[in-house]
Design a protein around this motif. Sequence first.
Motif, short mmCIF file in Angstrom:
data_model
loop_
_atom_site.label_atom_id
_atom_site.label_comp_id
_atom_site.label_asym_id
_atom_site.label_seq_id
_atom_site.Cartn_x
_atom_site.Cartn_y
_atom_site.Cartn_z
N TYR A 130 10.84 5.23 28.88
CA TYR A 130 9.39 5.07 29.05
C TYR A 130 8.80 6.31 29.71
O TYR A 130 7.84 6.90 29.20
CB TYR A 130 9.11 3.82 29.89
CG TYR A 130 7.64 3.49 30.07
CD1 TYR A 130 7.03 2.47 29.34
CD2 TYR A 130 6.84 4.20 30.97
CE1 TYR A 130 5.69 2.17 29.51
CE2 TYR A 130 5.50 3.91 31.14
CZ TYR A 130 4.93 2.89 30.42
OH TYR A 130 3.60 2.59 30.59
N LEU A 141 13.34 -3.13 28.47
CA LEU A 141 13.12 -1.75 28.01
C LEU A 141 13.87 -0.78 28.93
O LEU A 141 14.28 -1.14 30.03
CB LEU A 141 11.62 -1.42 28.03
CG LEU A 141 10.72 -2.36 27.23
CD1 LEU A 141 9.25 -2.08 27.55
CD2 LEU A 141 10.99 -2.19 25.73
N ASP A 174 8.69 9.39 27.60
CA ASP A 174 7.69 9.38 26.54
C ASP A 174 6.27 9.40 27.11
O ASP A 174 5.30 9.40 26.36
CB ASP A 174 7.90 8.13 25.68
CG ASP A 174 7.09 8.21 24.38
OD1 ASP A 174 7.01 9.31 23.80
OD2 ASP A 174 6.53 7.17 23.97
N PHE A 175 6.14 9.36 28.44
CA PHE A 175 4.80 9.25 29.04
C PHE A 175 4.12 10.62 29.03
O PHE A 175 4.75 11.62 29.35
CB PHE A 175 4.92 8.74 30.48
CG PHE A 175 3.68 8.08 30.99
CD1 PHE A 175 3.45 6.73 30.73
CD2 PHE A 175 2.72 8.78 31.71
CE1 PHE A 175 2.30 6.10 31.19
CE2 PHE A 175 1.57 8.16 32.17
CZ PHE A 175 1.35 6.82 31.92
N PRO A 223 4.18 1.08 21.12
CA PRO A 223 4.59 0.98 22.52
C PRO A 223 3.45 1.37 23.45
O PRO A 223 2.51 2.06 23.04
CB PRO A 223 5.77 1.96 22.64
CG PRO A 223 5.75 2.81 21.43
CD PRO A 223 4.88 2.15 20.40
N GLU A 224 3.56 0.93 24.70
CA GLU A 224 2.51 1.18 25.69
C GLU A 224 2.26 2.67 25.89
O GLU A 224 1.12 3.11 26.05
CB GLU A 224 2.94 0.54 27.02
CG GLU A 224 1.90 0.49 28.08
CD GLU A 224 2.37 -0.38 29.24
OE1 GLU A 224 2.32 -1.62 29.11
OE2 GLU A 224 2.83 0.18 30.25
N THR A 225 3.35 3.46 25.90
CA THR A 225 3.20 4.91 26.10
C THR A 225 2.35 5.53 25.00
O THR A 225 1.51 6.39 25.27
CB THR A 225 4.57 5.59 26.15
OG1 THR A 225 5.38 5.07 25.09
CG2 THR A 225 5.27 5.32 27.47
N ALA A 236 9.90 -2.78 32.52
CA ALA A 236 11.14 -2.46 31.81
C ALA A 236 12.18 -3.56 32.04
O ALA A 236 12.81 -4.03 31.09
CB ALA A 236 11.67 -1.11 32.27
N ASN A 244 -1.23 2.25 33.98
CA ASN A 244 -0.34 1.39 33.19
C ASN A 244 -0.08 0.07 33.92
O ASN A 244 0.07 0.06 35.14
CB ASN A 244 1.00 2.10 32.94
CG ASN A 244 1.71 2.45 34.24
OD1 ASN A 244 1.17 3.17 35.06
ND2 ASN A 244 2.90 1.93 34.46
N PRO A 246 13.56 2.15 31.38
CA PRO A 246 12.50 2.81 32.16
C PRO A 246 12.53 4.33 32.01
O PRO A 246 11.48 4.98 32.02
CB PRO A 246 12.77 2.39 33.60
CG PRO A 246 14.16 1.86 33.63
CD PRO A 246 14.47 1.37 32.25
N VAL A 275 6.22 0.49 35.84
CA VAL A 275 7.15 0.87 34.77
C VAL A 275 8.47 0.12 34.96
O VAL A 275 9.00 -0.48 34.01
CB VAL A 275 7.43 2.40 34.78
CG1 VAL A 275 8.53 2.75 33.79
CG2 VAL A 275 6.16 3.17 34.47
#
Lengths: 284, 250
Positions: free
Chosen positions: A196, A191, A199-200, A159-161, A186, A146, A193, A182
Motif C-alpha cells: 500500500y 492487504l 503504491d501511495f 484500490p484505495e491508492t 491492511a 486515507n 501494508p 494503513v
Amino acid sequence: MFDHSHPRLPAAPGVGYKARHYAQIMADPAPVRWLEIHAENYMGAGGRPLAQLRHLAERFPVSVHGVGLSIGGEGPLDPAHLDRLRQLCDWLQPASFSEHLAWSTHDSAFLNDLLPLPYTGETLARVCRHIDQLQEAVGRPMLLENPSSYLAFEESEMPETEFLREVARRTGCGLLLDVNNVFVSAVNLGLDPLAYVGDFPMAAVGEIHLGGHDEEEDEAGRPLLIDSHGREVADPVWALLEAVLALSGPRPLLIEWDNDVPDWPVLATQARRAEAALAPVQPS
Amino acid sequence: MTRVLQAGFRAALLDPALPPPEALGDGRGGPVGRRFDVYRNNVAASLTEAVLEGFPTVARLIGETNLRRIALPFVRAHPPRDPRMFRYGDAFPDFLAGFAPVAQMGYLPDAARLDLALRSSYHAADATPVAPDRLAALPQEALPLARLRFAPALRLLPSAWPLHDIWRKAHEAEAPAPRPQAQDVLISRPGYDPRPDPLSKPQGLMMRALLDGANVSEAHAASDGDEAPLTDLLGLLLARGAITDLEVPR
C-alpha cells in the motif's frame, strides 16, 4: 486577524491539540513544533475555545482538520458548513487544512463517524466535485486523508491508492497519509501494508498521522483492529512509518490521541519518538 | 447503485435490528459479518459519549450508567443535524420528558435545558461589559427609562422547579438540599466560564421583559413586584458583567 503569509507545517512532530494541555504547551512544548485542531470544535461564536486558539496560533503553526464535511456523501455538501470552514480558515489563516475520504452525513443526519465508500468511477467523480467545491470555498489547496476500513465493497473497481492518486491528480489537492489507518485497513482487509505505501503517491503527501488502535477479533478469530485514537502508537505502525519516511522524506508528523487523553508527558514522549523517526531522513 | 447505498447504511447504523447493507465483504471474499458492527458501535458510542459530556448535570442526577441507557435510544431516534457536536442534544429535554423510566423525576428535562444553556453560553460571542458605575451615574429620573443591552452569553431559563438548587446539589456534595420553591436561572459569563444564578419568579419576569426590550420601568411593572428584587437583579447583572450597553432617551 493573522498574518496572511502563514508558515507551512514544519517537517517535525505535532500533536492533536486538547484544551487540558494548554498550560504545558504554552510553557514547554518541546519537541512539539505545531498543533492540529478539529475544525468543528472551533465553530462557536467566541468564548474560551477561540481565545485559546488565538493564543496558540500566535506561537505555533496550526493545522485545521475537518471531521464533519462528509466529502464522500451522496448528497451535496452542506453550504452552511462549507461557509463555517471558510470563515475559520479566513480568520485563522492556518498552515494547513485537511479533511477525510469518508462520509458522515446522509439525509441531514450527522453520524459522527468516518464512514466508508466504494471506489468506483462514480464515487471518484463525486469526491472530486466536492473537493473542487471545498478548495474553492476555503481558497486554498487541501489535504485528503486515507480512511481506516473495517469492510470492503464488492462494487469497488480500484484500490484505495489508485483512487487517492486520481483525486489528487484531478483536483490538485494534497494527501494526508495516516500510517495507522494503513495498518488497520491492511490487517482488517488482508492487504499488504508495505505494498500500500509503496503504491501511495508520496509526492502529494503534505502531512502524516499516527495514532493508536485497539485489537479485537472477528467471528473467525482473525484480528480486527479498531482505529480508536485512545492509546500509544503500536510498534508495527512505527515500523511502517520508517518505510513511509524512506519513501516520502521528511514530513510534518502528527500524534493523534483523542480518547482517554493522557497527561502531557505521555504525549510528549510519543512526539519524541516521532522526532527520532524523522531524524534519519532529515536533510543534514 | 451507490446512490442508494448510504440510505441503507444510515438506516442500519441507527437500527441494530436491520441487517447490514448488501454487497459488503471482509476484503477476502468472505461475508462482512461483525465488521459492519464496528461502524454501528462507533456511531452509538461516539454519540452516547457526546450526550454524557454535553449533559453533566443530568449525568450527576441519574448516574452515568443510567444516562448511557437513556442516551442510546435517544441518539438512534435523534441523530445530530449539525457536525458541530457542541450543539448536539436540543431534543433531549423533551425526550426525557417522554421517557417513562424517569417520569417521576419531573425536574430532569429542566436540568437538561440548563446543561444546554450553559453549553451555548460557553460558546457565545465575547462582549465588553459597561463600567459598573454606569447605572449609578445615571440621573435618578433617567433610570426607569433606560433600556439595557446584554452580553450574547446571557441566558434565562424559567423553571417550575428549584432548578438552581438542583444544579448546585448535583455538582457540590456539600450544597444544601433543594428548597421547595420554583427558581428561574440566569446564566451569565464573566470571563469564559458560564455562571448560573437563581432568580425569584418576579425577577425572572423582569429579566424576560428586559430581554424583550422593555425599559427598566416597564420591566418592573411586568413583574408586579416591589422595588428590592429589581435593584438586586440590576446589581447582579452589573456584577456579572452581563450588561454591555444602556440607552437612555434624551
